[in-house]
Design a protein around this motif. Structure first.
Motif, short mmCIF file in Angstrom:
data_model
loop_
_atom_site.label_atom_id
_atom_site.label_comp_id
_atom_site.label_asym_id
_atom_site.label_seq_id
_atom_site.Cartn_x
_atom_site.Cartn_y
_atom_site.Cartn_z
N ALA A 93 -8.12 -4.91 -5.50
CA ALA A 93 -6.67 -4.91 -5.23
C ALA A 93 -6.41 -5.39 -3.80
O ALA A 93 -5.56 -6.26 -3.55
CB ALA A 93 -6.11 -3.52 -5.42
N GLU A 94 -7.19 -4.89 -2.87
CA GLU A 94 -6.93 -5.23 -1.47
C GLU A 94 -7.19 -6.71 -1.22
O GLU A 94 -6.43 -7.41 -0.55
CB GLU A 94 -7.82 -4.36 -0.56
CG GLU A 94 -7.21 -4.19 0.80
CD GLU A 94 -7.95 -3.13 1.61
OE1 GLU A 94 -7.76 -1.94 1.30
OE2 GLU A 94 -8.72 -3.52 2.51
N LYS A 109 0.33 -7.82 10.91
CA LYS A 109 -0.70 -7.04 10.18
C LYS A 109 0.02 -6.20 9.15
O LYS A 109 1.16 -5.76 9.37
CB LYS A 109 -1.38 -6.10 11.17
CG LYS A 109 -2.83 -6.16 11.51
CD LYS A 109 -3.74 -7.08 10.81
CE LYS A 109 -4.77 -6.29 10.00
NZ LYS A 109 -4.53 -6.53 8.60
N ILE A 110 -0.60 -5.99 7.99
CA ILE A 110 0.08 -5.21 6.94
C ILE A 110 -0.87 -4.10 6.51
O ILE A 110 -2.07 -4.32 6.35
CB ILE A 110 0.45 -6.10 5.76
CG1 ILE A 110 1.66 -6.95 6.13
CG2 ILE A 110 0.70 -5.28 4.52
CD1 ILE A 110 2.57 -7.35 5.00
N ASN A 111 -0.33 -2.90 6.36
CA ASN A 111 -1.17 -1.78 5.92
C ASN A 111 -1.10 -1.73 4.40
O ASN A 111 -0.06 -1.43 3.82
CB ASN A 111 -0.63 -0.48 6.54
CG ASN A 111 -1.52 0.68 6.13
OD1 ASN A 111 -2.15 0.63 5.08
ND2 ASN A 111 -1.56 1.68 6.97
N LYS A 118 3.60 2.86 -1.98
CA LYS A 118 5.01 2.62 -2.36
C LYS A 118 5.11 2.17 -3.81
O LYS A 118 6.04 2.54 -4.52
CB LYS A 118 5.59 1.52 -1.45
CG LYS A 118 6.23 2.05 -0.17
CD LYS A 118 7.09 0.96 0.46
CE LYS A 118 6.82 0.92 1.99
NZ LYS A 118 7.12 -0.40 2.54
N ILE A 119 4.15 1.39 -4.25
CA ILE A 119 4.25 0.88 -5.63
C ILE A 119 3.70 1.90 -6.62
O ILE A 119 3.74 1.70 -7.83
CB ILE A 119 3.50 -0.48 -5.74
CG1 ILE A 119 3.97 -1.28 -6.96
CG2 ILE A 119 2.01 -0.28 -5.83
CD1 ILE A 119 5.21 -2.03 -6.71
N GLY A 120 3.17 3.02 -6.08
CA GLY A 120 2.71 4.04 -7.00
C GLY A 120 1.26 3.86 -7.41
O GLY A 120 0.83 4.31 -8.46
N LEU A 145 6.62 -8.39 -3.61
CA LEU A 145 7.99 -8.13 -3.15
C LEU A 145 7.97 -7.38 -1.82
O LEU A 145 8.88 -7.53 -1.00
CB LEU A 145 8.74 -7.30 -4.20
CG LEU A 145 8.86 -7.98 -5.58
CD1 LEU A 145 9.49 -7.03 -6.58
CD2 LEU A 145 9.69 -9.25 -5.46
N PHE A 146 6.91 -6.61 -1.57
CA PHE A 146 6.88 -5.85 -0.31
C PHE A 146 6.44 -6.74 0.83
O PHE A 146 6.76 -6.53 1.98
CB PHE A 146 5.91 -4.66 -0.43
CG PHE A 146 6.39 -3.62 -1.39
CD1 PHE A 146 5.97 -3.63 -2.71
CD2 PHE A 146 7.28 -2.64 -0.99
CE1 PHE A 146 6.43 -2.68 -3.60
CE2 PHE A 146 7.74 -1.69 -1.88
CZ PHE A 146 7.32 -1.70 -3.19
N MET A 147 5.65 -7.76 0.50
CA MET A 147 5.01 -8.52 1.59
C MET A 147 5.79 -9.78 1.95
O MET A 147 5.48 -10.45 2.92
CB MET A 147 3.60 -8.92 1.16
CG MET A 147 2.65 -7.74 1.10
SD MET A 147 0.98 -8.32 0.91
CE MET A 147 0.82 -8.25 -0.86
#
Lengths: 209, 244, 224, 54
Positions: A93-94, A109-111, A118-120, A145-147
């Motif tokens: 996934a990562e 940078k994104i955690n 957030k997406i569960g 959508l988050f990124m």
């Protein structure tokens, strides 16, 4: 203040006309739902708007310029999610998310764990995608959508394969995006309960709008 | 200039012109054909070396020339349809590919037949025949690609890309085959080349080349017209034409 | 500028990781390559002198066939899971992303072919000049095959006919095959192979500049 | 130029006439396919046209 518009769009599949003379103009904060039976050209309309399908009649404009004239400027402002959720089965996934993130071109940078929470899907960073269920794969695809930081969203059936709780998350996300001045066009065949937000809707019957 | 191309590109306009044009083209074709055949087979004296077998040149050289000429047409009409999205050139390209393939096959078979009296064997790995063979593969690839798509418009655009790649490769193929054949056999004095023939032999050849060219144009026009009708079947002017 | 180099590396790393994770394609194409090479002595018999003469040609033909088989993998997995749409609609030029994928394909399939064919050359006791010539022609030849092949794959991905891809690639790869085998034969006669090497390098430069553009255009047409 | 001499073609009759034979066949095939295709298209469209406005 950006503007997205379509003028007398026409789409012909195996020489029967799916839709003809379709006009649409959207300003900041616009939200459009396209619904219609299967095979009525919903996805084709979305792909034409995103510039994936080249058209001969009619034109798609971004800030009043035809998208073919400034393709890459248009494409850096859009996010397209199709039926397939465009993630690699043999990656974790990562890893998938790092690739999606680098494709958006943002330096920050994104955690990934917070996004997954957030997406569960918290704590599933190291899980391989082929071990995930269809709903989880769809959610991983929707982490885009988050990124993304693009203004214009094209979502093709974002809610299928999502359970009740997943649908809620995505709906809130779309509402926040539009409230902040973004534009979203999405297709669905279920009735969507976005309450409290002005919703334009296009219904595609087989050959007229 | 763009206005002219777009106007020429509209199917109805093209349909009317082609009706008018094909009358003249067929007349010229028939005249040249008869003139060329008569000149080539009867008037031209026998070649001092090969006797009468050189008369195959009147069929082989025009066919070989046409095979290359039609591939160039495939590439240019492909380029035009990619850049200006004109429907007519898609149809012209799709329609002329089989004609080109038939001319290439004709060039190959007449070349092989001509090889027999010359070198004693039907197929000889001569540079020109080999590049003609590769050109036939390019044609077959083009036709196979066109028929693999069910949406005509996408098929035409994909074919255009293939034809453009092909046209870039033809000089490379030709030169590499020349390089290869001169290495193996040494420079064979191929009679396939246009020998420095004097007038009475040359005129029928030119007539035959014109005849083949006009033949191609006539056939392409007929096929294009039927494709246009198929394309525009729900437009009014087609109904009017079909009505009577 | 660094942004483009960065995205080139990301896509390159991604494809190499994918190829490394799912090694079946990678291994199958190498095994196929070795099998085809062993077919030739079976047919001609080892004692006759013919085999030694045509060993380099044999290696080259097997390399060509193995590459043709492995070309499909450039876009097939992306086409099936839809990430080709993301690449087409990303903010970066499609040509850049596609050339990264072609380079990745060449690394995963081209380089091992070169290494193994050199080993086979030594195994089959070829002289040093021939091995050098084989190495030079393969180093220049296999990228050309990958580049030309990627255009044809972009045109025919997802279509019904499986053989269509080979029908398109082989005629276009004939010049490469001709120049390589002629170079090797010259090497066998201790003549210089400079001329053919220049030619192959010329075709390679032409392919590097034009093929990614053509592949990007073909992909856009294929998706539309 | 007597007639049978013409057909003998200086001993190469077989090659010359077979070459010309093949070319006539190929040319005729092109014509035949084009005309048949046109007639078939027109009939088909007429039939479809007839069924539409009936």
């Amino acid at each position: 203040m950006s503007k997205f518009s379509i003028n007398n769009l026409e789409c012909i599949r195996q020489n029967n006309i799916l839709f003809k003379g379709l006009n649409l103009t959207m300003e900041d904060g616009g939200l459009v739902q396209i619904n219609g039976a299967n095979g009525s050209g919903k996805s084709s309309l979305l792909q034409i708007c995103a510039g994936l399908i080249q058209i001969t009649t009619g034109e798609v404009l971004w800030n009043n310029i035809n998208i073919n004239q400034h393709r890459y400027e248009f494409q850096s402002n859009i996010l397209y999610i199709g039926h397939t959720n465009a993630i690699k089965a043999t990656l974790t996934a990562e890893e998938n998310m790092t690739i999606i993130h680098s494709l958006t071109g943002s330096k920050s940078k994104i955690n990934y764990s917070t996004i997954l929470k957030k997406i569960g899907m918290s704590g599933m960073n190291k899980i391989f995608t082929y071990n995930m269920s269809a709903g989880q794969k769809r959610r991983l695809g929707l982490t885009r959508l988050f990124m993304t930081k693009s203004k214009l969203w094209f979502l093709d059936e974002p809610f299928n394969a999502l359970d009740k709780e997943g649908k809620k998350i995505i709906e809130n996300l779309i509402i926040n995006h539009c409230a902040k001045g973004g534009i979203t066009i999405f297709t669905t065949h279920q009735k969507m309960e976005i309450d409290g937000y002005p919703l334009q809707s296009i219904h595609l019957r087989n050959n007229n709008v | 200039m763009y206005k002219w191309i777009h106007q020429f590109g509209s199917p109805k306009y093209f349909y009317d012109i082609s009706l008018h044009l094909s009358k003249w083209v067929t007349i010229v074709c028939i005249v040249c054909f008869i003139g060329g055949l008569y000149g080539g087979l009867v008037l031209a004296p026998a070649d001092y070396q090969q006797g009468d077998s050189f008369r195959i040149i009147y069929v082989h050289v025009p066919a070989a020339w046409m095979s290359l000429f039609i591939y160039v047409i495939l590439a240019t009409s492909g380029a035009i349809s990619l850049i200006w999205h004109i429907k007519i050139t898609d149809i012209i390209a799709r329609v002329s590919a089989p004609i080109g393939a038939s001319f290439t096959f004709l060039a190959l078979s007449t070349g092989a037949i001509w090889g027999k009296p010359m070198w004693g064997t039907y197929w000889v790995w001569d540079a020109r025949l080999t590049s003609e063979l590769i050109l036939l593969f390019l044609y077959l690839g083009y036709i196979a690609l066109q028929s693999a798509f069910d949406d005509k418009r996408i098929a035409a655009r994909a074919g255009a890309i293939l034809a453009l790649i092909g046209i870039i490769n033809i000089p490379i193929i030709h030169y590499s085959v020349e390089w290869w054949s001169t290495l193996h056999q040494g420079p064979t004095i191929t009679k396939l080349d246009k020998p420095s023939i004097h007038l009475t032999m040359l005129i029928p050849l030119i007539l035959m080349v014109i005849a083949f060219k006009t033949f191609y144009i006539a056939i392409a026009l007929i096929k294009t017209r039927s494709e246009i009708l198929k394309y525009e079947c729900n437009s009014s002017w087609v109904k009017k034409i079909l009505g009577n | 500028m660094s942004e483009y180099i960065n995205i080139f590396n990301v896509i390159l790393k991604r494809d190499l990781m994918l190829a490394f994770r799912d090694k079946t394609d990678f291994i199958n194409s190498l095994i196929f390559f070795i099998i085809v090479i062993t077919l030739f002595p079976l047919t001609f018999g080892t004692k006759s002198t013919i085999v030694n003469e045509i060993i380099p040609g044999m290696i080259w033909i097997s390399a060509l066939l193995a590459t043709c088989l492995s070309l499909e993998t450039i876009f097939r997995s992306d086409f099936e899971d839809g990430s080709i749409e993301q690449l087409t609609l990303s903010r970066y030029p499609l040509t850049l992303l596609v050339s990264a994928k072609i380079f990745a394909h060449w690394i995963t399939f081209g380089m091992p072919l070169i290494i193994i064919s050199l080993l086979m050359g030594i195994l089959l006791s070829l002289s040093n000049e021939i091995i050098i010539a084989l190495f030079i022609t393969l180093i220049l030849g296999t990228p050309i095959l990958s580049l030309l092949g990627s255009v044809m794959v972009a045109l025919t991905i997802g279509l019904r006919g499986g053989m269509l891809l080979n029908l398109l690639i082989l005629p276009l790869s004939m010049p490469v095959l001709i120049f390589s085998t002629v170079a090797i034969q010259n090497a066998a006669l201790n003549q210089s192979i400079i001329a053919e090497t220049y030619f192959l390098a010329g075709i390679l430069v032409l392919a590097i500049t034009l093929a990614p553009l053509a592949t990007a255009a073909a992909l856009r047409i294929r998706l539309s | 130029m007597s007639l049978n001499n013409f057909f003998a073609m200086g001993g190469y009759a077989a090659y010359v006439w077979s070459a010309y034979g093949i070319s006539f066949i190929v040319l005729f095939l092109n014509i035949f396919l084009a005309v048949r295709n046109e007639r078939k298209t027109i009939d088909e469209l007429k039939k479809r046209l007839g069924s539409n406005n009936k």
